[in-house]
Write an enzyme that holds these catalytic residues in place. Sequence first.
Site, PDB file in Angstrom:
ATOM      1  N   LYS A  15      25.958  49.538  36.914  1.00 45.70           N
ATOM      2  CA  LYS A  15      26.904  48.655  36.231  1.00 45.70           C
ATOM      3  C   LYS A  15      26.833  47.222  36.753  1.00 45.70           C
ATOM      4  O   LYS A  15      26.589  46.973  37.923  1.00 45.70           O
ATOM      5  CB  LYS A  15      28.337  49.180  36.394  1.00 45.70           C
ATOM      6  CG  LYS A  15      28.604  50.476  35.656  1.00 45.70           C
ATOM      7  CD  LYS A  15      30.094  50.805  35.669  1.00 45.70           C
ATOM      8  CE  LYS A  15      30.869  49.872  34.765  1.00 45.70           C
ATOM      9  NZ  LYS A  15      32.312  50.154  34.799  1.00 45.70           N
ATOM     10  N   SER A  37      29.695  48.649  41.100  1.00 45.83           N
ATOM     11  CA  SER A  37      30.635  49.763  41.025  1.00 45.83           C
ATOM     12  C   SER A  37      30.445  50.642  42.249  1.00 45.83           C
ATOM     13  O   SER A  37      29.328  50.800  42.750  1.00 45.83           O
ATOM     14  CB  SER A  37      30.382  50.571  39.751  1.00 45.83           C
ATOM     15  OG  SER A  37      31.029  51.829  39.799  1.00 45.83           O
ATOM     16  N   ARG A  70      75.648  25.334  46.183  1.00 40.98           N
ATOM     17  CA  ARG A  70      74.471  25.972  46.783  1.00 40.98           C
ATOM     18  C   ARG A  70      74.629  27.471  46.578  1.00 40.98           C
ATOM     19  O   ARG A  70      75.687  28.022  46.871  1.00 40.98           O
ATOM     20  CB  ARG A  70      74.327  25.641  48.279  1.00 40.98           C
ATOM     21  CG  ARG A  70      73.876  24.192  48.516  1.00 40.98           C
ATOM     22  CD  ARG A  70      73.678  23.856  49.979  1.00 40.98           C
ATOM     23  NE  ARG A  70      72.680  24.716  50.586  1.00 40.98           N
ATOM     24  CZ  ARG A  70      72.841  25.312  51.770  1.00 40.98           C
ATOM     25  NH1 ARG A  70      73.966  25.154  52.441  1.00 40.98           N
ATOM     26  NH2 ARG A  70      71.885  26.059  52.259  1.00 40.98           N
ATOM     27  N   ARG A 108      50.013  19.755  48.247  1.00 41.98           N
ATOM     28  CA  ARG A 108      48.751  19.943  48.964  1.00 41.98           C
ATOM     29  C   ARG A 108      47.852  20.966  48.280  1.00 41.98           C
ATOM     30  O   ARG A 108      46.627  20.858  48.343  1.00 41.98           O
ATOM     31  CB  ARG A 108      49.052  20.346  50.408  1.00 41.98           C
ATOM     32  CG  ARG A 108      49.665  19.204  51.209  1.00 41.98           C
ATOM     33  CD  ARG A 108      50.310  19.650  52.510  1.00 41.98           C
ATOM     34  NE  ARG A 108      50.852  18.495  53.230  1.00 41.98           N
ATOM     35  CZ  ARG A 108      51.612  18.570  54.318  1.00 41.98           C
ATOM     36  NH1 ARG A 108      51.929  19.766  54.814  1.00 41.98           N
ATOM     37  NH2 ARG A 108      52.042  17.468  54.902  1.00 41.98           N
ATOM     38  N   ASN A 119      29.532  44.559  36.384  1.00 42.99           N
ATOM     39  CA  ASN A 119      30.892  44.321  35.890  1.00 42.99           C
ATOM     40  C   ASN A 119      31.237  42.834  35.826  1.00 42.99           C
ATOM     41  O   ASN A 119      30.864  42.064  36.720  1.00 42.99           O
ATOM     42  CB  ASN A 119      31.906  45.028  36.796  1.00 42.99           C
ATOM     43  CG  ASN A 119      31.781  46.535  36.735  1.00 42.99           C
ATOM     44  OD1 ASN A 119      31.504  47.090  35.691  1.00 42.99           O
ATOM     45  ND2 ASN A 119      31.984  47.198  37.862  1.00 42.99           N
TER      46      ASN A 119
END
Length: 372
Positions: free
Chosen positions: A275, A269, A308, A123, A277
Amino acid sequence: MTSAEPGGDLGLLSPMRAAAETAGDTGDAAVLRAMLDAEAALTRAQAGLGLVPPEAAVAVTAAARDGAFDLRGLVVRARSGGNPVIPLVADLRTAARPYGEHVHLGATSQDIVDTALMLVTRRARGPILAELDQVIARLTALAGAHRDTVMAARTLTQQAVPTTFGLKAAGWRKLALDARDRLAAVTLPVQLGGPAGTLEQGVALPGRFAAELGLAEPVLPWHVLRTPIADLAGALAFAAGALGKLAADVLVLSRTEIGEVSEGVGGGSSSMPHKHNPVRATMIAAAARQVPALAAILYGSLAAEDERPAGAWHAEWQPLREALRLVAGAVHDAAELLADLRVHPDRMRANLTLDGTTGSAAELVARALEEK
């Protein structure tokens, strides 16, 4: 103070997978749904072979679909037996009365957990492959658009000879194609061996069980033959690394002093508002560093004792799910990154002269520019 349930994991420290479409497909509720689907499918398969009454299949399917199951209670009660199937079977038998005795007939807990994790993977894989197709399509367009965009190749961190950005994008595309091929090729079988892998209800039942769930029929019970898990681990680790290569290049090329590409929708930031980023590439890079370690745990479970094992199988559950989540997040982030990636050819050309080369490299650049 918080809307999160105590002890719950909503992904606060995992932003690299929080936005992926598969986040809901891999949560605890999704695993519970898959276990219930497996139990109901088993009863229907048994009814189809005359092993249980048809009414039992109807009752168990209805109980699995409509029954009220306490997820948190199952988590607490799972500890005593070491897995969640034991308390779930008890609750499902109660919900399916008067046919509760036919729930989980001939199966063992590992049959249900393994099958449920294959269902969860199937899925989740659909959306992952769909977004990988987006990544591949965007890289195809990028490579074509920049086949003649000259830039410096870099080897051992230093500028080497000229290349093109189109060639670099074509390399990213090849890795994405390889990742898609590997993920799509992994076989996801049901598990149905009974308490010791002896198929005590006959060899016909696994095929019926698989058909009910849309999974593959196993050649043998794979309680301690963990090829499906190992194959999946390898494909997920490869996918994370393939996208990690793209991210690593974007991170280098988007450095302030290089500036050859930039993320169209970067992140800010907390302390430096100027900034921009490269957040998508950062999150892909974080996923690429985690998935190989998770895959190592899954490969380690190949060395499982007896018919097992104790511990080897149990160790797989969370790493497998987390690897799925991280790869899904990386693919999602890669699709977003490429949708808005900004390429700066002028900076690429300007950077070709930064090393002051006057020899063969400069001549190659001049020749390439003359031929354009």
